[in-house]
Structures are given as structure tokens and as C-alpha cells.
Design an enzyme around this catalytic site. Sequence first.
Site, mmCIF file in Angstrom:
data_model
loop_
_atom_site.group_PDB
_atom_site.id
_atom_site.type_symbol
_atom_site.label_atom_id
_atom_site.label_comp_id
_atom_site.label_asym_id
_atom_site.label_seq_id
_atom_site.Cartn_x
_atom_site.Cartn_y
_atom_site.Cartn_z
ATOM 1 N N HIS A 65 -42.366 48.911 3.000
ATOM 2 C CA HIS A 65 -41.344 49.804 2.034
ATOM 3 C C HIS A 65 -40.832 49.103 1.268
ATOM 4 O O HIS A 65 -39.671 49.847 1.112
ATOM 5 C CB HIS A 65 -40.768 50.979 2.058
ATOM 6 C CG HIS A 65 -42.408 52.183 2.464
ATOM 7 N ND1 HIS A 65 -43.092 52.838 1.664
ATOM 8 C CD2 HIS A 65 -43.362 52.209 3.540
ATOM 9 C CE1 HIS A 65 -44.468 53.511 1.699
ATOM 10 N NE2 HIS A 65 -44.390 52.693 3.545
ATOM 11 N N TYR A 329 -38.113 53.121 12.212
ATOM 12 C CA TYR A 329 -37.080 52.256 10.772
ATOM 13 C C TYR A 329 -35.494 52.446 11.443
ATOM 14 O O TYR A 329 -34.574 51.600 11.039
ATOM 15 C CB TYR A 329 -36.610 53.977 10.611
ATOM 16 C CG TYR A 329 -37.703 54.701 9.268
ATOM 17 C CD1 TYR A 329 -38.964 53.513 10.132
ATOM 18 C CD2 TYR A 329 -38.177 55.188 9.144
ATOM 19 C CE1 TYR A 329 -40.347 54.606 9.909
ATOM 20 C CE2 TYR A 329 -39.658 55.856 8.323
ATOM 21 C CZ TYR A 329 -40.187 55.049 8.291
ATOM 22 O OH TYR A 329 -41.519 55.802 7.642
HETATM 23 C C1 HEM Z 1 -46.253 54.017 13.345
HETATM 24 C C2 HEM Z 1 -46.286 54.148 12.220
HETATM 25 C C3 HEM Z 1 -45.060 53.224 11.231
HETATM 26 C C4 HEM Z 1 -44.052 53.007 11.369
HETATM 27 C C5 HEM Z 1 -43.987 51.652 12.088
HETATM 28 C C6 HEM Z 1 -43.970 52.534 9.962
HETATM 29 C C7 HEM Z 1 -42.386 51.286 9.811
HETATM 30 C C8 HEM Z 1 -42.034 51.750 8.371
HETATM 31 C C9 HEM Z 1 -39.964 50.763 8.000
HETATM 32 C C10 HEM Z 1 -40.280 49.825 9.263
HETATM 33 C C11 HEM Z 1 -39.929 51.245 6.615
HETATM 34 C C12 HEM Z 1 -38.576 50.970 6.412
HETATM 35 C C13 HEM Z 1 -37.780 51.884 7.388
HETATM 36 C C14 HEM Z 1 -36.093 51.599 6.644
HETATM 37 O O1 HEM Z 1 -35.887 50.058 6.591
HETATM 38 O O2 HEM Z 1 -34.725 52.408 6.253
HETATM 39 C C15 HEM Z 1 -40.470 52.803 7.005
HETATM 40 C C16 HEM Z 1 -40.399 53.186 5.938
HETATM 41 C C17 HEM Z 1 -40.705 53.883 4.881
HETATM 42 N N1 HEM Z 1 -41.876 54.603 5.296
HETATM 43 FE FE1 HEM Z 1 -42.792 54.365 7.715
HETATM 44 N N2 HEM Z 1 -44.125 53.675 9.057
HETATM 45 C C18 HEM Z 1 -44.492 54.401 9.574
HETATM 46 C C19 HEM Z 1 -44.976 55.441 9.412
HETATM 47 C C20 HEM Z 1 -45.327 56.094 8.312
HETATM 48 C C21 HEM Z 1 -45.751 57.244 7.383
HETATM 49 C C22 HEM Z 1 -46.934 57.973 8.692
HETATM 50 C C23 HEM Z 1 -45.345 56.995 6.316
HETATM 51 C C24 HEM Z 1 -45.320 58.628 5.298
HETATM 52 C C25 HEM Z 1 -46.236 59.614 5.848
HETATM 53 C C26 HEM Z 1 -44.629 56.494 6.119
HETATM 54 C C27 HEM Z 1 -43.750 56.108 4.961
HETATM 55 C C28 HEM Z 1 -42.203 55.483 5.220
HETATM 56 C C29 HEM Z 1 -41.918 55.491 3.371
HETATM 57 C C30 HEM Z 1 -41.700 56.810 2.154
HETATM 58 C C31 HEM Z 1 -40.514 54.688 3.734
HETATM 59 C C32 HEM Z 1 -39.745 54.288 2.715
HETATM 60 C C33 HEM Z 1 -38.771 55.057 2.967
HETATM 61 C C34 HEM Z 1 -37.097 54.710 2.584
HETATM 62 O O3 HEM Z 1 -37.101 54.598 0.912
HETATM 63 O O4 HEM Z 1 -36.788 54.045 2.822
HETATM 64 N N3 HEM Z 1 -44.224 56.000 7.302
HETATM 65 N N4 HEM Z 1 -41.843 52.676 7.557
#
Ligand code: HEM
Length: 352
Positions: A65, A329
Amino acid sequence: MAEPSTSPGTFRLKPLLIIAIVVVVAAVAFAYTAGWLTPDRLTPKKLVAALAPPGGPALGYRRNHAKGICFTGTFEANGDGSALSKATVFERGQYPVVGRFNLGTPDPKAADAMVRVRGIGISITPPDGQEWRSAMIDAPIFAVSTPQGFYELLTASGSKDPDAMKNFIAAHPEFTGFLGWVKGAPWTESYAEERYNSLNSFLFVDSAGTTHAVRWSLVPAAQPVPITPDELAKRGPDFLEQEITQRVAAGPQRWTMVVTVANPGDPTADPTKAWPSDRRTVEVGTLTVQQIEPERDGPCLNINFDPTVLPSGIATSDDPFPAARSAAYSRSYNSRTAEASYYPGTETGAKQ
Ligand code: HEM
């Protein structure tokens, strides 16, 4: 004088032996935590590395994202959530929100029309500081049942083996539900027209200590206007950010927060399984986005929308994702903030 029953040498050896045991136990614990003893174990390091495109991650950016834009606004709680959760964020009142609209891609320069999943991160802070952070997406179900499955999806989609995805789907039939959404659901022309879903299940704890398994969604007030990816591409690679900036400048945008309560026996540990549509829903308040701000120097740049940052009154459930997400995260956050000098236009310099 009687001789001591143990020789002086033994007296000196004992403390040394204890120190040695402590050192060995600490070393083994460290090696286990680092994953050295269990190379097949899924670690945050492996998960985050699997997100990276072939050329490596975009330094200074979120590892997923990565493309996004900040906003500020309010959450106005109507008080109805208090029957389900004692969290102060549900007590009638208006609380400040910092958030981020985003696209589900590790590439901060990806064109809007190339990214299927759109998301939102929100942080709501009532006056007592009991902050609630949530990161949601527009898909109605998640792609895979477990964090291990997510890792396998990332590995398969980045693989050069032409059969990798076919083999992945054979091993993860649950993926077909998400694929159906990817292929069949209409795209919209605005971040403001999306419904964003928690997908993961959490527990609301009420003032009597009773727990309620829940999921939540932000339901847009704006009417969705369908658009094809081709038409979206014609509007430009960064249309969504330009559009939401203009739209919010013309007037605040609103979403109703709807909490869905599980019936006993509904699956809470698997975000690929939607709950039946007749489940009880409670409208708990309204998110109002009042101002859009660029991510650069913006209020959301250095927020980690970790889904386990929860107020008293909301807890994680048996859903394995929030803990895995929190660890991933955190790793992403630590990397990107350490690389801040690579982020364009930050005070420490632009290296990209
Ligand atoms: C094991 C599963 C998942 C992994 C490994 C993962 C990994 C990541 C990572 C590394 C980030 C960036 C975090 C940062 O630097 O602040 C991120 C952001 C995000 N993830 Fe995931 N994610 C997973 C599952 C999900 C699920 C299930 C959802 C939704 C229900 C989701 C929604 C989001 C959203 C909306 C962001 C952006 C948040 C922001 O604006 O900082 N993710 N994810």
C-alpha cells in the site's frame, strides 16, 4: 578444623556453570526468535521481503500500500456502539481522525488503473488517548485464509515458474472467491465511493465484560460510479489522488461505520469466509474526511496503521492475521523510517 565437604575448585565452577547455562539458553532463545533453528517458519522478515517487487522495495515507502495520500477529519460516534464495546471511541462525541487513502501495491509510482485493491487507514483518538487504528480494504473478503497462505500467494505471483499460480490455486481453493471479486466487481472512479472492510474479526468487550465477535466496514455516502480500468487509465496515473483532493475541497466526504455482529459459530479465524448477510449490524458513527494533505510532510506519513493498536474494549480474536500484520507493519515501518532520506522531498534530502 574439619575439611569442607566440597573442594574450593567446585565452589568456583558452580557460578561459572550457571552463567554458561544462562548464556546458552539466551543464545538458543535468540536463534529461535531469529528463525535460525526453524528456517521454514514464517517470519515478518520473510513476509515483508516477499512483498518486494523484483527490483527490490521502494526505499522510504510502505512495503505494501505504498501509494497513498493523507487526510484529516473526525469520527462522530452516535453512542450505539457502546452496547457492544466499552471503548470510549464509541461514546457519543466527535473525535479527531488522521487517515490515509491508499492502493494495494508495493510500487509508490504505480498507475491507479493497474491496482485492483484500494484501502484506507484510520487512527481515531478520543480525549483519553485510547486510540483505535484500523487498515481496511475495498474487497469484501480476503485472498487467503492464513498469513502462510498470503506468503505463498506472494511467492507464487512473483515466481518465474509458469505453473506457480496454477499450483497455488490448487493448494488454496479459497483464493477463487477473491479472484471472483477481482474479475467481476466494478471499479469506481473515486476513493470516496469505496466501501472499506476490516475483513479480520475482532472482539468487542462491553461494560459487563461480555465479548462480541465483530467485523466492521466504512460505507460511503457517495454513490459509486462504475468505471472501467481503461477509462480510469485515460484519466491519468494519479487521477484518484487529484480527484479526492478536489472532491474534499468542494465538501467533506462521509462514511457510516457499520459493525457486523457474528452469530455463534460464524467463522472468525478465516477472512476469506464472509458471514451470512442477515447478521445483525449496528451503525456506530460517521467518518468525515475534511481535508486532504499530500503524503510528503503529511500527518499520515509516519503513522503505522497497525490493526492491533486497539483501545480497551476492542481485542483481537482467534483470527491469525492481525498479529501477523502487526509484526510485518512494524518491520516495514522500521525500514521506511530509517530510509527517510530516500523519500522524495523530505527534510533530510531527496535521493529518489
Ligand atoms: C499477512 C497479511 C498481510 C501482510 C503481510 C500485510 C503487509 C502490509 C505492510 C508491510 C504494509 C505497510 C505498513 C507500513 O509500512 O506502515 C501494509 C499496509 C496496509 N495493509 Fe496490509 N498486510 C496484510 C494483510 C492485510 C489485510 C487483511 C488488510 C485489510 C483488511 C490489509 C490492509 C492494509 C492497508 C489498508 C494498508 C495501508 C495502511 C496505511 O495507509 O499505512 N493488509 N500491509
